[in-house]
Design a protein around this motif. Structure first.
Motif, PDB file in Angstrom:
ATOM      1  N   GLU A 207       0.836  -1.203   0.000  1.00 23.94           N
ATOM      2  CA  GLU A 207       0.000   0.000   0.000  1.00 23.94           C
ATOM      3  C   GLU A 207       0.871   1.253   0.000  1.00 23.94           C
ATOM      4  N   GLN A 208       1.953   1.252   0.787  1.00 23.39           N
ATOM      5  CA  GLN A 208       2.854   2.405   0.846  1.00 23.39           C
ATOM      6  C   GLN A 208       3.541   2.637  -0.503  1.00 23.39           C
ATOM      7  N   ILE A 209       3.879   1.558  -1.195  1.00 25.94           N
ATOM      8  CA  ILE A 209       4.487   1.690  -2.525  1.00 25.94           C
ATOM      9  C   ILE A 209       3.511   2.392  -3.468  1.00 25.94           C
ATOM     10  N   MET A 210       2.272   1.917  -3.475  1.00 25.57           N
ATOM     11  CA  MET A 210       1.287   2.514  -4.377  1.00 25.57           C
ATOM     12  C   MET A 210       1.005   3.958  -3.999  1.00 25.57           C
ATOM     13  N   GLU A 211       0.961   4.256  -2.711  1.00 24.88           N
ATOM     14  CA  GLU A 211       0.754   5.639  -2.276  1.00 24.88           C
ATOM     15  C   GLU A 211       1.892   6.540  -2.764  1.00 24.88           C
ATOM     16  N   ALA A 212       3.123   6.040  -2.683  1.00 28.20           N
ATOM     17  CA  ALA A 212       4.272   6.834  -3.140  1.00 28.20           C
ATOM     18  C   ALA A 212       4.164   7.136  -4.631  1.00 28.20           C
ATOM     19  N   VAL A 213       3.789   6.154  -5.415  1.00 33.61           N
ATOM     20  CA  VAL A 213       3.652   6.363  -6.865  1.00 33.61           C
ATOM     21  C   VAL A 213       2.474   7.295  -7.149  1.00 33.61           C
ATOM     22  N   ASN A 214       1.372   7.111  -6.451  1.00 34.00           N
ATOM     23  CA  ASN A 214       0.200   7.969  -6.661  1.00 34.00           C
ATOM     24  C   ASN A 214       0.486   9.421  -6.289  1.00 34.00           C
ATOM     25  N   GLU A 215       1.333   9.646  -5.289  1.00 31.50           N
ATOM     26  CA  GLU A 215       1.618  11.003  -4.825  1.00 31.50           C
ATOM     27  C   GLU A 215       2.685  11.701  -5.666  1.00 31.50           C
ATOM     28  N   ALA A 216       3.342  10.972  -6.539  1.00 35.25           N
ATOM     29  CA  ALA A 216       4.351  11.591  -7.414  1.00 35.25           C
ATOM     30  C   ALA A 216       3.649  12.517  -8.404  1.00 35.25           C
ATOM     31  N   PRO A 217       4.302  13.626  -8.732  1.00 30.46           N
ATOM     32  CA  PRO A 217       3.692  14.564  -9.683  1.00 30.46           C
ATOM     33  C   PRO A 217       3.466  13.913 -11.056  1.00 30.46           C
ATOM     34  N   ASP A 218       2.425  14.359 -11.728  1.00 36.48           N
ATOM     35  CA  ASP A 218       2.165  13.871 -13.090  1.00 36.48           C
ATOM     36  C   ASP A 218       3.391  14.133 -13.959  1.00 36.48           C
ATOM     37  N   GLY A 219       3.703  13.165 -14.785  1.00 34.42           N
ATOM     38  CA  GLY A 219       4.860  13.263 -15.653  1.00 34.42           C
ATOM     39  C   GLY A 219       6.165  12.907 -14.961  1.00 34.42           C
ATOM     40  N   GLU A 220       6.112  12.674 -13.642  1.00 29.32           N
ATOM     41  CA  GLU A 220       7.311  12.317 -12.870  1.00 29.32           C
ATOM     42  C   GLU A 220       7.041  11.118 -11.962  1.00 29.32           C
ATOM     43  N   TRP A 221       6.222  10.204 -12.437  1.00 28.30           N
ATOM     44  CA  TRP A 221       5.838   9.073 -11.600  1.00 28.30           C
ATOM     45  C   TRP A 221       7.045   8.259 -11.148  1.00 28.30           C
ATOM     46  N   ILE A 222       8.014   8.094 -12.023  1.00 29.90           N
ATOM     47  CA  ILE A 222       9.204   7.315 -11.662  1.00 29.90           C
ATOM     48  C   ILE A 222      10.136   8.157 -10.797  1.00 29.90           C
ATOM     49  N   SER A 223      10.577   9.275 -11.321  1.00 33.65           N
ATOM     50  CA  SER A 223      11.546  10.086 -10.573  1.00 33.65           C
ATOM     51  C   SER A 223      10.943  10.655  -9.293  1.00 33.65           C
TER      52      SER A 223
END
Length: 88
Positions: A25-41
């Protein structure tokens, strides 16, 4: 000398299931909270840190389960003449 008892993988999975689900769940939250266009970085460092902590936790739990199983396989020491367990 006999080999200490093994812990079944199923027993281990059940013992860490809740923590693994929280981790995912924490992994998915981290990816969801990343800015659009910067999901990886925008999530990579946090995901790496979470993964490192989980790797350590899971390994420690696995080793501790094996230690616990080995300790449970040995009967308690018999009391000595002075009323204390032998070997103390």
């Amino acid at each position: 000398m006999s080999q200490p008892p093994h812990v079944s993988p199923e027993e281990f999975v059940e013992s860490v299931r809740g923590d693994v689900e929280k981790f995912l769940e924490q992994i998915m939250e981290a990816v969801n909270e990343a800015p659009d266009g910067e999901w990886i970085s925008g999530s990579e460092e946090q995901v790496r840190d979470l993964t490192a902590a989980m790797r350590q936790y899971v390994f420690e739990r696995a080793v501790q389960k094996r230690v616990d199983a080995a300790e449970a396989a040995f009967p308690p020491s018999a009391p000595s003449d002075d009323g204390q367990a032998s070997g103390e």
